[in-house]
Design a protein around this motif. Structure first.
Motif, PDB file in Angstrom:
ATOM      1  N   PHE A 321       0.945  -1.078   0.017  1.00  0.00           N
ATOM      2  CA  PHE A 321       0.125   0.103  -0.064  1.00  0.00           C
ATOM      3  C   PHE A 321       0.875   1.161  -0.114  1.00  0.00           C
ATOM      4  O   PHE A 321       1.965   1.116   0.548  1.00  0.00           O
ATOM      5  CB  PHE A 321      -0.961  -0.132   1.267  1.00  0.00           C
ATOM      6  N   ILE A 322       0.457   1.936  -0.990  1.00  0.00           N
ATOM      7  CA  ILE A 322       1.301   3.432  -0.701  1.00  0.00           C
ATOM      8  C   ILE A 322       0.309   4.718  -0.844  1.00  0.00           C
ATOM      9  O   ILE A 322      -0.957   4.548  -1.733  1.00  0.00           O
ATOM     10  CB  ILE A 322       2.523   3.574  -2.045  1.00  0.00           C
ATOM     11  N   ARG A 323       0.664   5.800  -0.290  1.00  0.00           N
ATOM     12  CA  ARG A 323      -0.335   7.029  -0.387  1.00  0.00           C
ATOM     13  C   ARG A 323       0.802   8.192  -0.718  1.00  0.00           C
ATOM     14  O   ARG A 323       1.745   8.179  -0.122  1.00  0.00           O
ATOM     15  CB  ARG A 323      -1.170   7.259   0.769  1.00  0.00           C
ATOM     16  N   LEU A 324       0.523   8.840  -1.952  1.00  0.00           N
ATOM     17  CA  LEU A 324       1.398   9.884  -2.314  1.00  0.00           C
ATOM     18  C   LEU A 324       0.697  10.994  -2.713  1.00  0.00           C
ATOM     19  O   LEU A 324      -0.483  10.971  -3.015  1.00  0.00           O
ATOM     20  CB  LEU A 324       2.399   9.386  -3.220  1.00  0.00           C
ATOM     21  N   ASP A 325       1.496  12.179  -2.876  1.00  0.00           N
ATOM     22  CA  ASP A 325       0.747  13.331  -3.122  1.00  0.00           C
ATOM     23  C   ASP A 325       1.074  13.676  -4.929  1.00  0.00           C
ATOM     24  O   ASP A 325       1.881  12.944  -5.516  1.00  0.00           O
ATOM     25  CB  ASP A 325       1.073  14.571  -2.496  1.00  0.00           C
ATOM     26  N   ALA A 326       0.589  14.738  -5.252  1.00  0.00           N
ATOM     27  CA  ALA A 326       0.854  14.992  -6.802  1.00  0.00           C
ATOM     28  C   ALA A 326       2.210  15.334  -7.153  1.00  0.00           C
ATOM     29  O   ALA A 326       2.648  15.007  -8.289  1.00  0.00           O
ATOM     30  CB  ALA A 326      -0.166  16.139  -7.387  1.00  0.00           C
ATOM     31  N   ALA A 327       2.903  15.348  -6.156  1.00  0.00           N
ATOM     32  CA  ALA A 327       4.546  15.744  -6.413  1.00  0.00           C
ATOM     33  C   ALA A 327       5.355  14.591  -6.022  1.00  0.00           C
ATOM     34  O   ALA A 327       6.544  14.468  -6.189  1.00  0.00           O
ATOM     35  CB  ALA A 327       4.973  16.892  -5.232  1.00  0.00           C
ATOM     36  N   GLY A 328       4.649  13.449  -5.715  1.00  0.00           N
ATOM     37  CA  GLY A 328       5.208  12.313  -5.424  1.00  0.00           C
ATOM     38  C   GLY A 328       5.854  12.019  -4.163  1.00  0.00           C
ATOM     39  O   GLY A 328       6.624  10.941  -3.942  1.00  0.00           O
ATOM     40  N   ASN A 329       5.528  12.890  -3.199  1.00  0.00           N
ATOM     41  CA  ASN A 329       5.925  12.615  -1.814  1.00  0.00           C
ATOM     42  C   ASN A 329       5.088  11.504  -1.122  1.00  0.00           C
ATOM     43  O   ASN A 329       3.761  11.511  -1.074  1.00  0.00           O
ATOM     44  CB  ASN A 329       5.650  14.087  -1.021  1.00  0.00           C
ATOM     45  N   VAL A 330       5.783  10.377  -0.585  1.00  0.00           N
ATOM     46  CA  VAL A 330       4.978   9.387   0.173  1.00  0.00           C
ATOM     47  C   VAL A 330       4.829   9.750   1.432  1.00  0.00           C
ATOM     48  O   VAL A 330       5.545  10.033   2.408  1.00  0.00           O
ATOM     49  CB  VAL A 330       5.895   8.263  -0.084  1.00  0.00           C
ATOM     50  N   SER A 331       3.607   9.714   1.867  1.00  0.00           N
ATOM     51  CA  SER A 331       3.216  10.028   3.359  1.00  0.00           C
ATOM     52  C   SER A 331       2.708   8.693   3.973  1.00  0.00           C
ATOM     53  O   SER A 331       2.549   8.709   5.234  1.00  0.00           O
ATOM     54  CB  SER A 331       1.996  10.801   3.173  1.00  0.00           C
ATOM     55  N   LYS A 332       2.575   7.440   3.150  1.00  0.00           N
ATOM     56  CA  LYS A 332       2.127   6.249   3.936  1.00  0.00           C
ATOM     57  C   LYS A 332       2.705   5.079   3.246  1.00  0.00           C
ATOM     58  O   LYS A 332       2.486   5.086   1.885  1.00  0.00           O
ATOM     59  CB  LYS A 332       0.923   6.350   4.150  1.00  0.00           C
ATOM     60  N   ARG A 333       3.315   4.191   3.688  1.00  0.00           N
ATOM     61  CA  ARG A 333       3.731   2.807   2.687  1.00  0.00           C
ATOM     62  C   ARG A 333       3.779   1.855   3.743  1.00  0.00           C
ATOM     63  O   ARG A 333       4.430   1.725   4.788  1.00  0.00           O
ATOM     64  CB  ARG A 333       5.238   3.243   2.332  1.00  0.00           C
ATOM     65  N   LEU A 334       3.254   0.753   3.294  1.00  0.00           N
ATOM     66  CA  LEU A 334       2.834  -0.557   3.951  1.00  0.00           C
ATOM     67  C   LEU A 334       3.319  -1.788   3.083  1.00  0.00           C
ATOM     68  O   LEU A 334       2.698  -1.773   1.960  1.00  0.00           O
ATOM     69  CB  LEU A 334       1.693  -0.677   4.608  1.00  0.00           C
ATOM     70  N   ASP A 396      -6.015  16.363  -1.659  1.00  0.00           N
ATOM     71  CA  ASP A 396      -6.053  15.208  -2.838  1.00  0.00           C
ATOM     72  C   ASP A 396      -4.532  14.383  -2.729  1.00  0.00           C
ATOM     73  O   ASP A 396      -3.517  14.861  -3.097  1.00  0.00           O
ATOM     74  CB  ASP A 396      -6.204  15.684  -4.213  1.00  0.00           C
ATOM     75  N   ARG A 397      -4.886  13.274  -2.476  1.00  0.00           N
ATOM     76  CA  ARG A 397      -3.456  12.161  -2.669  1.00  0.00           C
ATOM     77  C   ARG A 397      -4.068  11.182  -3.367  1.00  0.00           C
ATOM     78  O   ARG A 397      -5.156  10.814  -3.883  1.00  0.00           O
ATOM     79  CB  ARG A 397      -2.999  11.867  -1.393  1.00  0.00           C
ATOM     80  N   ALA A 398      -3.092  10.454  -3.977  1.00  0.00           N
ATOM     81  CA  ALA A 398      -3.415   8.924  -4.499  1.00  0.00           C
ATOM     82  C   ALA A 398      -2.681   7.673  -3.745  1.00  0.00           C
ATOM     83  O   ALA A 398      -1.877   7.995  -3.006  1.00  0.00           O
ATOM     84  CB  ALA A 398      -2.524   8.915  -6.093  1.00  0.00           C
ATOM     85  N   VAL A 399      -3.739   6.724  -3.654  1.00  0.00           N
ATOM     86  CA  VAL A 399      -3.614   5.615  -3.103  1.00  0.00           C
ATOM     87  C   VAL A 399      -3.313   4.472  -4.058  1.00  0.00           C
ATOM     88  O   VAL A 399      -3.993   4.352  -5.136  1.00  0.00           O
ATOM     89  CB  VAL A 399      -4.442   5.250  -1.903  1.00  0.00           C
ATOM     90  N   ALA A 400      -2.494   3.457  -3.644  1.00  0.00           N
ATOM     91  CA  ALA A 400      -2.443   2.294  -4.331  1.00  0.00           C
ATOM     92  C   ALA A 400      -2.150   1.081  -3.821  1.00  0.00           C
ATOM     93  O   ALA A 400      -1.420   1.151  -2.837  1.00  0.00           O
ATOM     94  CB  ALA A 400      -1.324   2.482  -5.628  1.00  0.00           C
ATOM     95  N   LEU A 401      -2.791  -0.115  -4.308  1.00  0.00           N
ATOM     96  CA  LEU A 401      -2.458  -1.149  -3.814  1.00  0.00           C
ATOM     97  C   LEU A 401      -1.778  -2.166  -4.689  1.00  0.00           C
ATOM     98  O   LEU A 401      -2.373  -2.073  -6.081  1.00  0.00           O
ATOM     99  CB  LEU A 401      -4.021  -2.131  -3.302  1.00  0.00           C
ATOM    100  N   VAL A 402      -1.082  -2.903  -4.452  1.00  0.00           N
ATOM    101  CA  VAL A 402      -0.170  -3.800  -5.472  1.00  0.00           C
ATOM    102  C   VAL A 402      -0.044  -5.288  -4.797  1.00  0.00           C
ATOM    103  O   VAL A 402       0.350  -5.320  -3.746  1.00  0.00           O
ATOM    104  CB  VAL A 402       1.274  -3.118  -5.682  1.00  0.00           C
TER     105      VAL A 402
END
Length: 466
Positions: A321-334, A396-402
């Motif tokens: 799991f990752i959450r990042l902003d439009a500039a690519g800064n990662v605020s959460k990673r699991l 606004d952020r983006a989240v992704a599950l991989v």
């Protein structure tokens, strides 16, 4: 006495005898059996029969369930998970052997599990050290990295918290919800106030007036999560403290940050109890929107909870799991899926998690292939926080599950006729050896750059073959 009439709990029997300060002859006399039979049972050469269990319970005032319970099952399941690590790939271990070790030598099993966890933490620490830090532990510089490593080493799974949260969730439901439970059990009332009064706080526990203050601009899913997190602090203090102590953090800041992460874990476990959620994800084929509606949680909360479903015996698809902003800064990673991600930033621009801001609210999927041939499946979407009232900032952020590609067919986002052509990606430009990548921002480490005055390639750099 046949094997079918008893259970093999030799290690537990031996531990009980030693804790009582008894010799085998002493215990044999108390149970009216031979010392040699005690020795055979302790070595699991003979089962402990129901009659012997009864005598043990009467003689030493112990709970039969504690003696006869399948205490090695958890260790066996955890050991089986550990043995899937590539480091053990050349060792031919069958399930029965692992079970025998777990049941016959529980102390050794626990020691091995702790050693593996420590190994994982050190591996993650090595991966996260920046070039100018040398051998210095990153934790002394960045508590966030220490907490992420702590969670990743345990695959973001804390079964003890899941168990206590599941029990409490049932009680809370019977009481009519978290707010009512907080009132009846802890005497705490809920009060919602404007953002201007909350002074940048989403939640505040007012000890003096025995109330929990919430920012009224929060959506309902966020309000419920804040209440659940406060309840986790109140009810799961021991479980959280034990887990933090196991992390052996070097700074108080790191320990407190880990404590907050575990309280959030407990909150999610309250809102999405493990057994019910694990069943639902399979029934709904990991449909995030449908699961969010079922459990009245946000898209991000639901996605986050999916990364925790690794309870021994009830494992589900492991996710990164990752959450990042439009500039690519990662605020959460699991990381529960061993996804090769650059801990120091500068991720691959070809991964579409960086492009979902162009399609707010839409779920975007992608097949990914790394230079070493590893394939993954990605689900990404934008999420928003704040903005629940005029003048309140919205983020606004983006989240992704991989997940690993081998699990993708279990997800609703993959159809049998889906195009499975992968996007060729890398961990980061400095670590990617794809010489012809036109999206490259930096040359890879260890490759000599060739500058040709008479030829310009589509890729920004040309490299020597070695």
């Amino acid at each position: 006495m046949s094997d079918k009439q008893g259970v093999y709990v030799g290690a537990r029997l031996r531990r009980l005898r030693r804790n009582l300060g008894l010799t085998q002859s002493d215990m044999a006399a108390d149970l009216e059996i031979s010392a040699s039979y005690i020795a055979l049972m302790e070595r699991n050469h003979r089962p402990v029969t129901a009659e012997v269990l009864l005598r043990l319970a009467r003689s030493y005032k112990v709970d039969m369930a504690d003696l006869a319970g399948d205490g090695g099952a958890d260790h066996a399941a955890r050991l089986q998970t550990v043995m899937k690590d590539p480091i053990f790939a050349d060792i031919d271990l069958v399930t029965t052997e692992i079970s025998e070790v777990a049941n016959g030598f529980p102390g050794f099993s626990e020691a091995l599990l702790r050693l593996y966890t420590a190994y994982r933490e050190e591996q993650l620490a090595l991966a996260e050290r920046l070039p100018d830090q040398g051998a210095q532990r990153l934790e002394t510089v960045e508590p966030v990295a220490a907490t992420r490593r702590f969670l990743a080493a345990r695959r973001n799974s804390f079964p003890t918290l899941d168990t206590v949260a599941e029990r409490l969730a049932a009680t809370v439901k019977d009481k009519g919800g978290i707010a009512q439970y907080l009132l009846e059990r802890h005497g705490l009332r809920i009060r919602r106030l404007p953002s201007s009064i909350m002074s940048d706080s989403l939640r505040r526990h007012d000890l003096h007036h025995k109330q929990i203050l919430l920012d009224e601009s929060l959506d309902m899913a966020s309000q419920q999560f804040q209440l659940a997190q406060q309840l986790a602090y109140l009810e799961f203090g021991k479980e959280i403290a034990d887990a933090v102590e196991e992390g052996h953090f070097q700074t108080e800041t790191s320990a407190r940050l880990a404590r907050r992460s575990l309280a959030s874990y407990g909150a999610a476990a309250l809102l999405m109890p493990y057994s019910a959620f694990a069943k639902a994800v399979e029934t709904r084929r990991y449909d995030l929107a449908a699961l969010s509606r079922q459990f009245t949680t946000s898209f991000e909360q639901t996605a986050h909870r999916m990364t925790t479903l690794q309870k021994p015996g009830q494992e589900r698809v492991p996710f990164f799991f990752i959450r990042l902003d439009a500039a690519g800064n990662v605020s959460k990673r699991l990381d529960g899926a061993h996804f090769p991600f650059s801990a120091s930033g500068g991720g691959c621009p070809l991964w579409n998690v960086h492009q979902v801001f162009r399609m707010p609210g839409e779920i975007v999927t992608q097949w990914l292939e790394f230079p070493d041939g590893q394939r993954f499946f990605s689900i990404a979407r934008t999420v928003s926080a704040g903005g629940g009232a005029y003048g309140v900032t919205r983020v606004d952020r983006a989240v992704a599950l991989v997940c690993d590609a081998q699990h993708a067919d279990r997800l609703i986002y993959v159809r049998p006729d889906s195009d499975r052509t992968p996007t060729l990606v890398g961990i980061a430009c400095r670590l990617c050896q794809r010489a012809t990548c036109t999206s490259r921002a930096e040359p890879p480490i260890g490759r000599q750059i060739l500058i040709d005055d008479f030829r310009r390639t589509a890729a920004p750099f040309g490299f020597a073959d070695t």
